[in-house]
Motif scaffolding. Structure first.
Motif, PDB file in Angstrom:
ATOM      1  N   ILE A 129       0.869  -1.175   0.000  1.00 49.39           N
ATOM      2  CA  ILE A 129       0.000   0.000   0.000  1.00 49.39           C
ATOM      3  C   ILE A 129       0.906   1.225   0.000  1.00 49.39           C
ATOM      4  O   ILE A 129       1.778   1.363   0.856  1.00 49.39           O
ATOM      5  CB  ILE A 129      -0.925   0.012   1.225  1.00 49.39           C
ATOM      6  CG1 ILE A 129      -1.837  -1.216   1.207  1.00 49.39           C
ATOM      7  CG2 ILE A 129      -1.766   1.304   1.259  1.00 49.39           C
ATOM      8  CD1 ILE A 129      -2.680  -1.386   2.451  1.00 49.39           C
ATOM      9  N   MET A 130       0.720   2.092  -0.983  1.00 50.32           N
ATOM     10  CA  MET A 130       1.536   3.295  -1.095  1.00 50.32           C
ATOM     11  C   MET A 130       0.628   4.516  -1.130  1.00 50.32           C
ATOM     12  O   MET A 130      -0.528   4.430  -1.532  1.00 50.32           O
ATOM     13  CB  MET A 130       2.387   3.235  -2.375  1.00 50.32           C
ATOM     14  CG  MET A 130       3.328   2.038  -2.415  1.00 50.32           C
ATOM     15  SD  MET A 130       4.311   1.979  -3.926  1.00 50.32           S
ATOM     16  CE  MET A 130       5.548   3.222  -3.562  1.00 50.32           C
ATOM     17  N   LEU A 131       1.162   5.655  -0.700  1.00 47.61           N
ATOM     18  CA  LEU A 131       0.400   6.901  -0.761  1.00 47.61           C
ATOM     19  C   LEU A 131       0.719   7.629  -2.064  1.00 47.61           C
ATOM     20  O   LEU A 131       1.869   7.732  -2.462  1.00 47.61           O
ATOM     21  CB  LEU A 131       0.747   7.800   0.428  1.00 47.61           C
ATOM     22  CG  LEU A 131       0.193   7.340   1.779  1.00 47.61           C
ATOM     23  CD1 LEU A 131       0.689   8.262   2.878  1.00 47.61           C
ATOM     24  CD2 LEU A 131      -1.318   7.308   1.766  1.00 47.61           C
ATOM     25  N   PHE A 132      -0.331   8.113  -2.705  1.00 49.14           N
ATOM     26  CA  PHE A 132      -0.201   8.855  -3.949  1.00 49.14           C
ATOM     27  C   PHE A 132      -0.826  10.225  -3.755  1.00 49.14           C
ATOM     28  O   PHE A 132      -1.815  10.362  -3.044  1.00 49.14           O
ATOM     29  CB  PHE A 132      -0.936   8.128  -5.093  1.00 49.14           C
ATOM     30  CG  PHE A 132      -0.329   6.808  -5.441  1.00 49.14           C
ATOM     31  CD1 PHE A 132       0.530   6.688  -6.515  1.00 49.14           C
ATOM     32  CD2 PHE A 132      -0.605   5.672  -4.695  1.00 49.14           C
ATOM     33  CE1 PHE A 132       1.101   5.470  -6.843  1.00 49.14           C
ATOM     34  CE2 PHE A 132      -0.053   4.444  -5.003  1.00 49.14           C
ATOM     35  CZ  PHE A 132       0.808   4.341  -6.082  1.00 49.14           C
ATOM     36  N   SER A 133      -0.253  11.239  -4.407  1.00 46.73           N
ATOM     37  CA  SER A 133      -0.832  12.586  -4.335  1.00 46.73           C
ATOM     38  C   SER A 133      -1.906  12.712  -5.395  1.00 46.73           C
ATOM     39  O   SER A 133      -1.650  12.490  -6.584  1.00 46.73           O
ATOM     40  CB  SER A 133       0.248  13.655  -4.564  1.00 46.73           C
ATOM     41  OG  SER A 133       1.153  13.625  -3.492  1.00 46.73           O
ATOM     42  N   GLY A 137      -4.222  17.500  -4.282  1.00 45.00           N
ATOM     43  CA  GLY A 137      -3.124  17.642  -3.333  1.00 45.00           C
ATOM     44  C   GLY A 137      -3.230  16.720  -2.136  1.00 45.00           C
ATOM     45  O   GLY A 137      -2.287  16.579  -1.376  1.00 45.00           O
ATOM     46  N   ASN A 138      -4.407  16.100  -1.952  1.00 46.46           N
ATOM     47  CA  ASN A 138      -4.570  15.158  -0.845  1.00 46.46           C
ATOM     48  C   ASN A 138      -3.906  13.833  -1.184  1.00 46.46           C
ATOM     49  O   ASN A 138      -3.830  13.456  -2.351  1.00 46.46           O
ATOM     50  CB  ASN A 138      -6.057  14.909  -0.549  1.00 46.46           C
ATOM     51  CG  ASN A 138      -6.716  16.120   0.068  1.00 46.46           C
ATOM     52  OD1 ASN A 138      -6.068  16.910   0.741  1.00 46.46           O
ATOM     53  ND2 ASN A 138      -8.007  16.260  -0.169  1.00 46.46           N
TER      54      ASN A 138
END
Length: 156
Positions: free
Chosen positions: A98-102, A106-107
């Protein structure tokens, strides 16, 4: 203070979410930290709120909700394809990570790496529990609890 959950109540609960195969997807009991939900703020589905209405502190309830009433159906529109070049700063992705993407706004949004094929990386932005029937075990601890943040001087 009310003695049962109403449509505008804040409710402090312990909950366990189980999948159809009996495995636990999430539980507040694992870390001993109950969750606070505010009914009517849109964070819970209407069907889930209906299950909580009328419960009193100390009440326990087990129920199941289908995908539409729980976390929604998985949407093919939320599966996106990226180039391996998009991951040069983040490092080598792994399937299942699981990775965070912009997002455009912008969230940050979490996405699950579903497939890596050559230069193409498939990322699924659906909620991890989307499309599944969820079995809930809920225990109401408090209704409209007095929270630390509410101890600020209201007259100030």
């Amino acid at each position: 203070m009310t003695d049962s959950v109403q449509r505008n109540s804040a409710v402090l609960v312990h909950f366990t979410l189980k999948l159809a195969d009996g495995s636990t997807a999430e539980s507040t009991r694992d870390n001993g930290k109950p969750a606070l939900f505010s009914l009517g703020d849109g964070s819970l589905s209407g069907e889930l709120e209906e299950q909580l209405l009328g419960l009193k502190p100390g009440d326990k309830k087990a129920f199941s909700l289908g995908p539409d009433a729980a976390f929604g159906q998985a949407s093919p529109d939320l599966i996106q394809y990226f180039s391996r070049r998009d991951f040069t700063e983040a490092g080598e992705p792994e399937v299942g990570a699981i990775m965070l993407f912009s997002g455009m706004d912008g969230n940050e949004m979490p996405g699950v790496i579903r497939e890596i094929s050559g230069d193409s990386i498939t990322v699924d932005f659906n909620h991890p529990l989307a499309g599944q029937t969820i079995h809930f075990d809920v225990e109401v601890l408090e209704i409209d609890p007095v929270l630390e943040a509410n101890h600020a001087n209201p007259a100030g």
